[in-house]
Each structure stands twice: as structure tokens, then as C-alpha cells.
Write a protein that holds these residues in place. Structure first.
Motif, PDB file in Angstrom:
ATOM      1  N   ASP A 186      -3.928   5.418 -12.198  1.00 34.32           N
ATOM      2  CA  ASP A 186      -3.666   6.856 -12.249  1.00 34.32           C
ATOM      3  C   ASP A 186      -2.170   7.142 -12.158  1.00 34.32           C
ATOM      4  O   ASP A 186      -1.644   8.015 -12.863  1.00 34.32           O
ATOM      5  N   THR A 204      -0.677   8.369   0.896  1.00 34.05           N
ATOM      6  CA  THR A 204      -0.827   9.535   0.028  1.00 34.05           C
ATOM      7  C   THR A 204      -0.859  10.853   0.803  1.00 34.05           C
ATOM      8  O   THR A 204      -0.899  11.920   0.190  1.00 34.05           O
ATOM      9  N   ASN A 206      -4.456  -1.413   7.354  1.00 37.56           N
ATOM     10  CA  ASN A 206      -4.783  -1.079   5.967  1.00 37.56           C
ATOM     11  C   ASN A 206      -4.535   0.400   5.646  1.00 37.56           C
ATOM     12  O   ASN A 206      -5.338   1.053   4.976  1.00 37.56           O
ATOM     13  N   ARG A 250       6.765   6.064   1.979  1.00 39.57           N
ATOM     14  CA  ARG A 250       5.332   5.962   1.682  1.00 39.57           C
ATOM     15  C   ARG A 250       4.841   4.517   1.584  1.00 39.57           C
ATOM     16  O   ARG A 250       3.640   4.268   1.609  1.00 39.57           O
ATOM     17  N   GLN A 253      -5.124  -4.013 -11.632  1.00 39.28           N
ATOM     18  CA  GLN A 253      -4.662  -2.816 -10.945  1.00 39.28           C
ATOM     19  C   GLN A 253      -5.823  -2.016 -10.368  1.00 39.28           C
ATOM     20  O   GLN A 253      -6.908  -1.957 -10.955  1.00 39.28           O
ATOM     21  N   THR A 254      -5.586  -1.395  -9.228  1.00 37.56           N
ATOM     22  CA  THR A 254      -6.586  -0.498  -8.652  1.00 37.56           C
ATOM     23  C   THR A 254      -6.601   0.806  -9.452  1.00 37.56           C
ATOM     24  O   THR A 254      -5.636   1.140 -10.155  1.00 37.56           O
ATOM     25  N   PHE A 302      -6.137   3.695  -8.336  1.00 43.12           N
ATOM     26  CA  PHE A 302      -4.991   4.492  -7.869  1.00 43.12           C
ATOM     27  C   PHE A 302      -3.735   4.157  -8.661  1.00 43.12           C
ATOM     28  O   PHE A 302      -3.027   5.061  -9.126  1.00 43.12           O
ATOM     29  N   GLY A 312      -3.036   3.507   3.761  1.00 46.98           N
ATOM     30  CA  GLY A 312      -2.576   3.769   2.404  1.00 46.98           C
ATOM     31  C   GLY A 312      -3.471   3.166   1.334  1.00 46.98           C
ATOM     32  O   GLY A 312      -4.441   2.468   1.618  1.00 46.98           O
ATOM     33  N   GLU A 313      -3.099   3.446   0.101  1.00 47.93           N
ATOM     34  CA  GLU A 313      -3.866   3.005  -1.065  1.00 47.93           C
ATOM     35  C   GLU A 313      -3.332   1.665  -1.566  1.00 47.93           C
ATOM     36  O   GLU A 313      -2.127   1.513  -1.786  1.00 47.93           O
ATOM     37  N   PRO A 314      -4.218   0.670  -1.767  1.00 53.60           N
ATOM     38  CA  PRO A 314      -3.764  -0.601  -2.355  1.00 53.60           C
ATOM     39  C   PRO A 314      -3.427  -0.422  -3.822  1.00 53.60           C
ATOM     40  O   PRO A 314      -3.950   0.477  -4.493  1.00 53.60           O
ATOM     41  N   LEU A 315      -2.572  -1.293  -4.326  1.00 54.84           N
ATOM     42  CA  LEU A 315      -2.136  -1.205  -5.721  1.00 54.84           C
ATOM     43  C   LEU A 315      -2.839  -2.218  -6.620  1.00 54.84           C
ATOM     44  O   LEU A 315      -2.974  -1.981  -7.820  1.00 54.84           O
ATOM     45  N   ARG A 346       0.845  -1.181   0.000  1.00 52.64           N
ATOM     46  CA  ARG A 346       0.000   0.000   0.000  1.00 52.64           C
ATOM     47  C   ARG A 346       0.888   1.241   0.000  1.00 52.64           C
ATOM     48  O   ARG A 346       2.038   1.183   0.436  1.00 52.64           O
TER      49      ARG A 346
END
Length: 245
Positions: free
Chosen positions: A146, A19, A128, A120, A140-141, A143, A130-133, A16
Motif C-alpha cells: 500500500d 502508524t 512487535n 516511526r 512484501q506485506t 502494508f 508497528g506494521e511489519p514490512l 516495523r
């Protein structure tokens, strides 16, 4: 230390990325690279100069955040400006290259890497954070998609920045700059080691040279960089606030 590796779902399903913005996440940098198509957004927030890397001897346009190494005056309970340069936003991702064989031909393609040692990055975080990948069942997520698009834009933008600098050097439009700043506590800061647009030389260019700069979109970038230096006043104000003055 950095540990860039090729990103893939098999090895990095649990990774993760935080951000939030802060010094603890590596945002305490005093400048970041930018490129001509990004300069309209950057010039509204930051002073823009050129920086010459002493090792590679390459010259890059940069957005300035502070007056000394490790100082980012925009970090106060997050990042205080709405626009973040793409070279900041892309952390901890990088573009790498690998060779692939197609129809008996070997070619090079760009691939996505991640620095696993970056502050990061989180792995196996029970909270959990952060942003999962990657999605639970593959893919892919949004995020990560992007981020991949951002990196492609940044890659092309930095290629354009190299062309921009090369043309400025051709027309002798770069010169060293020294910025002297005095704060309310009477302390002084001197910003050295950067370059800026040589305005006297710019005024001497003939129509053909100006037309070439305009056709490539660089004339606008030049004037944006010149105008952006008024943002030094904002840096001074932020520094005075930091000092409680």
C-alpha cells in the motif's frame, strides 16, 4: 538527521513502522504539500495555500495545520481529521532513483527508500510494535505494498502540482497573502510567507486561458483552493480550544 536507504528484505526484515499519529512521530508540522487531484479531499478539512521554498525557489500547494512552526492543531489524541494528505501518510518512506541496465541500455527507475532515523521506525522490537514490512518467508506485506502504491500516486501528483504552479505563474495567478487572526484571549497571529490565487487576475482571463485550465483539471483546483480558505475559521476554533477558551 535523516538516514534514507534503499529498502530491501535482506537488510530490513526486522523493520516495523508505527502508524499511530502524534507529535512524537513527527506529525507536529504546520503544513504539508498536496496536489490538484488531492485537493477535493484536503479542501474539506484544511485551508490550502502555496508555499515558496527559499532554498529551491520552488512553489508548492500546501494544506495548513497551524499558525506557526511545529504547531499542528489537529493533533489531539491522534489526528482529528479523517483525511490525511499523502505527503503525511507516506512517512517514513521516500522515492529514490537508481540506474539499471536492460538490453545493454541504462535507464533510471524509481525505487523505495526508508528513513531509518525517522521516529516511526522500529527495529528488533520485542513487543512487535508497528506494521511489519516483509513477510516471514519473503515478499512484501500488504502494508508495504500500500505504501509503495501511495508513493507512486504522490510522485505523479507532485509532478502535476509543478505543472499546475507553472501554469498559474504563466497567467500571473499567484499573489502573496497575509492572514491576520485574533484569538479569544486577544492575542494575534499573522500568517505570512504564503501565496494564494489572485482572484482579480483570474476574473480577467479570456476564454482560451480558462479552457486550458479546465482541460487540465486546474480550474477546479483553483476554486477548491479559494473555497478552502474558509477552513481558517476551523484553525481559529482549534487554537481557542487549545487555549481553553
Amino acid at each position: 538527521m535523516t538516514q534514507p536507504v534503499l529498502l530491501n528484505a535482506a537488510d530490513h526484515a526486522d523493520v516495523r513502522v508505527i502508524t499511530a499519529r502524534g507529535a512524537e512521530y513527527g506529525d507536529n508540522q504546520w503544513f504539508a504539500t498536496t496536489f490538484p487531484l488531492e485537493m477535493r479531499s484536503c479542501a474539506a478539512c484544511y485551508p490550502l495555500f502555496f508555499f515558496k521554498d527559499t532554498q529551491s525557489q520552488q512553489i508548492y500547494p500546501v494544506a495548513l495545520f497551524g499558525f506557526q512552526h511545529g504547531e499542528n492543531l489537529f493533533l489531539r489524541a491522534g489526528w482529528q481529521e479523517q483525511y490525511l494528505p499523502l505527503s503525511v501518510r507516506r512517512q517514513p518512506f521516500l522515492i529514490g532513483r537508481q540506474q539499471v541496465r536492460e538490453d545493454g541500455m541504462v535507464r533510471e527507475q524509481r525505487v523505495l527508500h526508508i528513513d531509518l532515523d525517522h521516529p516511526r521506525v522500529r527495529r528488533g522490537d520485542s513487543q512487535n510494535a508497528g506494521e511489519p514490512l516483509f513477510l516471514p518467508y519473503g515478499g512484501q506485506t500488504p502494508f508495504l505494498q500500500d505504501m509503495a502504491g501511495l508513493l507512486e500516486t504522490l510522485h505523479l501528483g507532485m509532478q502535476d502540482a509543478n505543472n499546475f504552479v507553472a501554469l498559474l505563474e504563466q497567467y500571473q495567478l499567484l499573489e502573496p497573502v497575509t492572514v491576520n487572526v485574533t484569538l479569544k484571549d486577544s492575542s494575534s497571529h499573522q500568517l505570512v510567507g504564503f501565496l494564494t490565487i489572485a482572484e482579480e487576475q483570474l476574473a480577467k482571463l479570456d476564454g482560451a486561458a480558462l479552457a486550458q485550465l479546465h482541460q487540465q483539471g486546474y480550474l477546479q483546483a483553483i476554486y477548491l483552493m479559494i473555497a478552502s480558505q474558509a477552513q481558517i475559521r476551523q484553525l481559529v476554533a482549534l487554537k481557542n480550544q487549545q487555549l481553553g477558551l
